[in-house]
Every structure is written in C-alpha cells, then in structure tokens.
Design an enzyme around this catalytic site. Structure first.
Site, short mmCIF file in Angstrom:
data_model
loop_
_atom_site.label_atom_id
_atom_site.label_comp_id
_atom_site.label_asym_id
_atom_site.label_seq_id
_atom_site.Cartn_x
_atom_site.Cartn_y
_atom_site.Cartn_z
N ARG A 249 0.87 -1.18 0.00
CA ARG A 249 0.00 0.00 0.00
C ARG A 249 0.90 1.22 0.00
O ARG A 249 1.50 1.55 1.02
CB ARG A 249 -0.87 -0.05 1.25
CG ARG A 249 -2.03 0.91 1.26
CD ARG A 249 -2.65 0.94 2.64
NE ARG A 249 -1.83 1.68 3.58
CZ ARG A 249 -1.70 1.39 4.87
NH1 ARG A 249 -2.32 0.38 5.40
NH2 ARG A 249 -0.93 2.15 5.64
N HIS B 35 -3.55 4.09 4.94
CA HIS B 35 -4.70 3.18 5.00
C HIS B 35 -5.96 3.94 4.57
O HIS B 35 -6.69 3.52 3.68
CB HIS B 35 -4.87 2.64 6.42
CG HIS B 35 -6.19 1.97 6.66
ND1 HIS B 35 -6.52 0.76 6.10
CD2 HIS B 35 -7.27 2.37 7.38
CE1 HIS B 35 -7.74 0.43 6.47
NE2 HIS B 35 -8.22 1.39 7.24
N TYR C 123 4.46 5.12 11.31
CA TYR C 123 4.58 3.71 11.67
C TYR C 123 5.41 2.88 10.69
O TYR C 123 5.62 1.71 10.93
CB TYR C 123 3.20 3.08 11.87
CG TYR C 123 2.21 3.22 10.72
CD1 TYR C 123 2.29 2.40 9.60
CD2 TYR C 123 1.18 4.15 10.78
CE1 TYR C 123 1.39 2.51 8.56
CE2 TYR C 123 0.26 4.28 9.75
CZ TYR C 123 0.36 3.45 8.65
OH TYR C 123 -0.54 3.57 7.63
#
Lengths: 334, 379
Positions: B278, B282, B291
């Site tokens: 990705r 998100h 993160y």
C-alpha cells in the site's frame, strides 16, 4: 378420551417442540427455497429435537448440518438469502448467539437499510431461550433486548404450540430477518394447534386471558407463569388480564394499550434482567400515552440484575407465581 | 515419577511437535520488475495485444480515480478516502479474469474494480461524502456492498457461492457464476474470515478468496497477523492456494483465471495471496510516516505496476508515445469527470430513511416519519 377440539380434523394436540417441527415441515414443503441450517440439526434432529426427521424427509441438501461456527452460520445464511434462498438458522442455545452477534446486528439487520431496500434478507435465526430447565452456564439467557433494540430485526416469541406452529411459518415467509426465540422450558407443554389458519398475524399481540383489575404484560416463557398467577388471583377475587406480546419488535402497542386502558393498571413480567430491559420500554410508553388513565405506576417483575445464576437458584431468580402475585397486590394497593 | 521410561518431560522439542515450517515462498510472476516476461511452468499469459493494452489503460484510469479522490478529500469534498495507490494491477487483473456472471464481494479498497464493473463512480464517492451507504443494485452490478466491519463480508460471499452452486444443481442451465471474495492481510486475523474458509471448504463452495497482502493493516504489519506466509494459512483449511506478485497484472490475471475455473468446474474454493504494498495511507486520516520506514516505501516504488506493464507493452510493439499521449488525454478528461461526479451525489432526505428499515414500515417508524414531515412543514 379425546377432547372436543381433537375430534375436529383441523386441530391437533402437540407439544411446542412438535408444533415447531410441524411448522418447519410445512414451510419446507411449501417452498423449496427454504433451507434449514445448523449444528446437529440433521440426523440428531437438534439438541431439543425440534428438527427431528426433517433431514430424513427433505434430504441433506435442504436440512444441512453445519460446522460449529455461529458467525459462519449467520453470515453464510445472509449470502444465501442474497441469492434468493430462505435460510432458517438454528443456534443451539441463547448463550451461543453472541459469537454471531456482529453478523446479526451489523450485517443481517442493516442490509436492507444500507442498500436502500434493494437487498432483502428473509433469514430466520431461531434458538431456544430463557431459563427454568436446570441447565448450566450460557444455556439460560434471555437476550431479547439486544435484538429488539436493533432496527431492522423482527423479534418474536411464541408462548404456546399453536403460536409455535404458525409463527415459525409466518417468520419464514417474512421478507425481513426474524429472531425467533423459542421458550425452552415450554418445549414439552402441550396445546391445541389449529391447522387450518393462523388466528393472528406475526406481529400481533394477543389477550391470553381477559380480566378487569390489572394487566400482566408478558411473552414467551412468562405467559404460562402469568396465566397461572391470574388463575390463582381469581381465587382471591382479583380479575387479572394477561397480554401475550408475541412480537417485541415491531411491538403491537395498540393491543397492549387497549388492555391497560381497560384495567388501568399494568405489570410487565419478563425473565431478563430488569435494567434497560423491555419492561423499561413498555413502562415508558404506557407512562407517555396513558398517564391520565392509570391508577398506579407500571410495575416490573423481572430477573435480577446479575448474570444468570447457577440453576439451583433459578426458581427464585426467575419471576414466579409468588412474585407476580405480590406485584398484583402492590399495584392494586395504590 | 517415571512410568515405563516416560518422564513426562521432553529433553528437546522433537520435530514431530513442531509446527509445519514455512517452505520456500514461490511467487508467481509473469512480468518481471524490469518489465520483461518471465516464464512460469504453471501459468502462461494468454492475452491479445488489445487486451494487454486495455489493462494498461484501466490501470492508468484507476490511478487517476484514486489520486483525484484523494485530492477531493484534501479539499474537504470527501470526508474520507481509502487510497489504492500501488494496488491497481490486482484490481485490473481480477477484472480481466471475471466471467460475465461472477459476483465480487469486495473489501473497502476496490474502487477501481467497482468502476470497471460498471458501478457509477458517484455511488462510491457518495459513501465517502456521507450521502449514502451503498445505493446500487449489487445483484445487477455483481459488485456487492462495501463492508466496514473487517472481514464480515467474506461469509456473505461464501453463502452466495453456496447459493450459486445450489442453483446449478437444481438447473444445469443456470448461469455459471461463482464468487470472488476480496479481503486484506489484516482481515486474516478475524474470526469471521476463518469461519468463511471453514464453510467454503466444508461445502466446497465455488468461491475464490483473494487476499490483498499490502503488508499493513493500518499500522499493524503483516508479521503481526501470521508467522507463516498468508497463502500457506489456506492449507490448514484444505484450500489450494498460491502467492502471486500483486504488482504484476499478468500474474494476477492468470491466477484468478485458474481459481475461477476451479470454482466453475466444481472443485471448490481457492485462495490467492496477491503480494503487494500500500503506497499511501490506510485512509486519508492516518499518517504512514508514523509507523513505517520511508525506505521501505521507496523500495516499492521501483516495482510500480503501471511502469512494468508499459515497459512490456512498448517492447512488444503494441504501445508507443502516440498511444500514451492519447491515454494521458483520456485520463485528463476522466479526472474532470471524477471532480464533477462528486457534485452529482444528492443529499439524502431524513424522511426517506424510515421506509427502508423493514419491508413494511412499523407503526413506530410511520409515526416518526410523520412527525419529521409535519415539523418540516411547520418550519
């Protein structure tokens, strides 16, 4: 000796379990899109034998034994209903509904709403509910409030064999998902089943016993308890009316209100814990709509606000004849 | 105490008590990272030049849809968007493999696939503007409603597949559709998803699970979902499985074709892990720099599915600057359409929500609706 009712070909005396079995058989015969689906429902006939011999008659493609997975049962039933089938899912006990809770409340209940009415889910989730059979933990839960609180679900419960026979067929015919609560402590009580036509629609409440002094509002397993209490009260010169709610969602408030207008006193009796339970809803509505009619506050006789107790305590934990009669006295004392 | 020499203690953990060790992870790849064709003993791409060129076009338009929608969110015109940057090859490869009666049960990131299946883009945008919750005819589009409960839809797809199989059993002339169920790497931890595998295997449902392993479930890495490669998880359920390079449109197409044919032939469910990344967040409300390592993202840029397909098509002689320029123009016009589409979604009316809860509205709903209407009239 046969009772007069039994000499008529259009009636039969059955237990609630047998009446439900006959109702399921009738639904399977009437529509080949109807499928029964659950753990142990095939050759065993379910833990309470409600589906006994149905697999033998309709085959394992219509009466399917399933893996042990409640979310799986309800979730796949949703998919089958989307494809045009009418699955009737059996969960073994009320306490085992929770592993399937998301699929019921977030998925099954909402699909019509989310799709603007395009998706119709004629799914019935039926399971034995309530206490009073001396069972162990997780086998005696009264979970109706969770589901009645969820828009999109229909929540019904029969209290006698005739309703069991007809309401299960009406639930299966419903275009909307139905949570069908079977009062397990009444499975083996007998009653006359009218085989020609249902007396009431799925969502109608019934006056189970007429009276003039006070109305007991109840459903499922508590109807028998309330009828017994009414009979006992009669000996003390009190005329008690009993309304069997039958459908908690939607609620036939009209029938309930008519009864309370007539008696001017109301007591809600249910097995589930009291706080935030269906009794609170009924009491609030009666207060909103019949404030000037009522002679006394709406009372509640319910389970206590604890988890369901070990079964040795359930006779006292559950509303019983004495507690209902004490509430009748209290109501009449105002 | 020792009985018959057994101490009840193991001196070492013998192999028979070990979990199955992950074997080498063979990844199906038909188009290498440099855009050259790769030979695979099991999968051979069978596409015409026109089909291949179409795949590139679809990927470019999907990327445009996604970048425009992300921009619409930044401008405040969408309340949220789930970007699909980097995952275009999966959606295009899957779409090219689908039969005309197959049904898709998507997760929340298959916007491109939805578009390719004919769902008007304003229907999707409407969800992310808060104006609707999925007002399309899923039965007709064959693209079912988005489900925000992770993995909840996988069971619906399996049940639907069971229904498809029953329909064919009752009538051999019934359509030959099967169900494709898409979920992410995070969903593999959900109970519902595991139950979906169990039901699919138990009833040999004609279902294909496509797991988009983009490595991150919001901020949780795939290592937190499974100690074994995801496609190997399917083995425990008795479901044949394969891992494909998710940035390789040919590999996704070939594996999906294989799995759909298995389902159609009555051979039961299959599982495809599409290994991808990705590139974005998100959703537009999280920040991946908090993160994950920036180098990791940069590394994946070199595996871009669009660049690979374009390089290959140019080498094959079916793509050139002229065609690219025309596609750029088409994408530009399409971008304009996306920006327009967000204005085509109408605000819902409060009184309309009451008549879609039940087939026949309850007395309570009728009364509540009437109250709304009379209050509006009095204003």
């Amino acid at each position: 000796m046969q009772s007069p009712a039994e000499t008529n070909q259009t009636t039969k005396t059955l237990t609630l379990a047998k009446a439900l079995n006959a109702g399921l058989r009738a639904a399977l015969s009437a529509d080949d899109k109807v499928l029964l689906y659950g753990e142990d429902i095939g050759s065993l006939g379910g833990v309470f034998r409600v589906t006994e011999k149905l697999q033998a008659q309709f085959g394992p493609d219509r009466v399917l034994d399933s893996p042990l997975a409640e979310a799986g049962l309800i979730g796949t039933a949703i998919g089958m209903a989307q494809r045009g089938y009418r699955p009737v899912v059996e969960l073994q006990f009320d306490g085992f509904v929770f592993p399937g809770f998301d699929q019921i409340t977030q998925q099954l209940a909402k699909m019509r709403f989310r799709s603007h009415g395009r998706v119709q889910l004629p799914v019935v989730v039926r399971f034995p509910y309530g206490g009073g059979i001396g069972s162990i933990e997780n086998h005696s839960e009264s979970v109706e409030a969770y589901f009645a609180h969820t828009p999109g679900l229909t929540v019904v419960t029969p209290s006698n064999p005739n309703d069991g026979y007809w309401m299960i067929q009406q639930a299966i015919a419903s275009p909307d998902p139905v949570i069908f609560l079977e009062p397990k402590r009444r499975y083996h009580e007998k009653g006359v089943v009218q085989l020609d036509a249902p007396a009431l629609g799925l969502h109608e409440a019934s006056v189970a016993r007429a009276g003039t002094d006070v109305t007991l509002i109840c459903w499922g397993p508590m109807v028998r308890t309330c009828l017994d209490a009414a009979a006992a009260a009669e000996k003390e010169g009190r005329s008690v009316e009993v309304v069997d709610v039958r459908s908690l969602q939607p609620l036939d408030f009209e029938t309930i209100a008519r009864s309370v207008e007539h008696t001017s006193r109301a007591i809600v009796v249910h097995e589930a814990q009291r706080n935030y339970g269906p009794g609170a809803e009924l009491a609030a509505r009666l207060q909103e709509q019949l404030f000037y009619v009522m002679e006394s506050p709406v009372l509640r006789v319910t389970g206590y606000d604890t988890p369901y107790p070990p079964s040795k305590l359930e006779a006292d934990w559950l509303p019983n004849l004495d507690r209902v009669l004490a509430a009748v006295d209290q109501s009449m004392g105002y | 105490m020792s009985v018959g020499g057994l101490t009840g203690q193991l001196t070492a953990t013998p192999g028979r008590f070990q979990p199955a060790q992950p074997v080498e992870v063979p990844t199906v790849q038909l188009l290498g990272e440099d855009g050259t064709l790769v030979q695979d003993p099991d999968f051979v791409p069978a596409l015409t030049a026109a089909q291949a060129a179409r795949m590139l076009r679809d990927m470019v338009l999907i990327r445009r849809f996604d970048t425009e929608s992300t921009a619409l969110q930044r401008k405040g015109q969408l309340s949220l968007w789930a970007p699909l940057l980097g995952q275009e090859a999966i959606q295009v490869g899957v779409h090219a493999a689908l039969g005309r009666f197959d049904h898709v049960f998507p997760s929340h990131r298959e916007h491109g696939l939805a578009m390719l299946m004919g769902l008007p883009i304003e229907r999707l945008l409407g969800i992310f503007t808060g104006q609707e919750s999925g007002d399309w005819d899923a039965e007709q589009v064959r693209f079912h409603h988005l489900n925000m409960v992770i993995g909840g839809h996988t069971l619906h797809g399996v049940g639907y597949a069971m229904g498809q199989a029953r329909d064919r059993q009752a009538d051999p002339q019934a359509d030959d559709g099967v169900s494709l169920i898409i979920h992410g790497d995070g969903a593999i931890s959900e109970g519902d998803v595991n139950e979906a595998y169990i039901f699919a295997a138990a009833y040999q449902a004609p279902a294909v699970f496509l797991c988009v392993n983009n490595q991150w479930a919001i901020s949780e890495p795939v290592e937190r979902q499974s100690p074994v490669p995801l496609y190997q998880r399917a083995w425990g359920f008795g479901i044949p499985s394969v891992r494909v390079d998710g940035n390789d449109v040919l590999a996704v197409h070939a594996a999906t074709t294989w799995a759909l044919e298995r389902a159609r032939a009555g051979q039961g469910p299959s599982f495809i892990e599409a290994y991808t990344y990705r590139m974005g967040a998100h959703t537009t409300s999280d920040d991946p720099t908090k993160y994950r390592d920036k180098d990791e993202t940069i590394q994946w840029q070199s595996r871009d599915p669009l660049t690979r397909a374009e390089t290959w098509l140019r080498a094959e002689g079916v793509w050139d600057d002229g065609r690219q320029a025309r596609l750029d123009q088409e994408a530009e016009a399409f971008g304009e359409q996306v920006r327009e589409a967000v204005h085509k979604v109408h605000d819902p009316k409060l009184e309309d929500i009451f008549d879609r809860v039940y087939a026949r509205p309850t007395a309570d709903l009728v009364a509540q609706r009437a109250q709304i209407v009379s209050e509006a009239a009095a204003r």
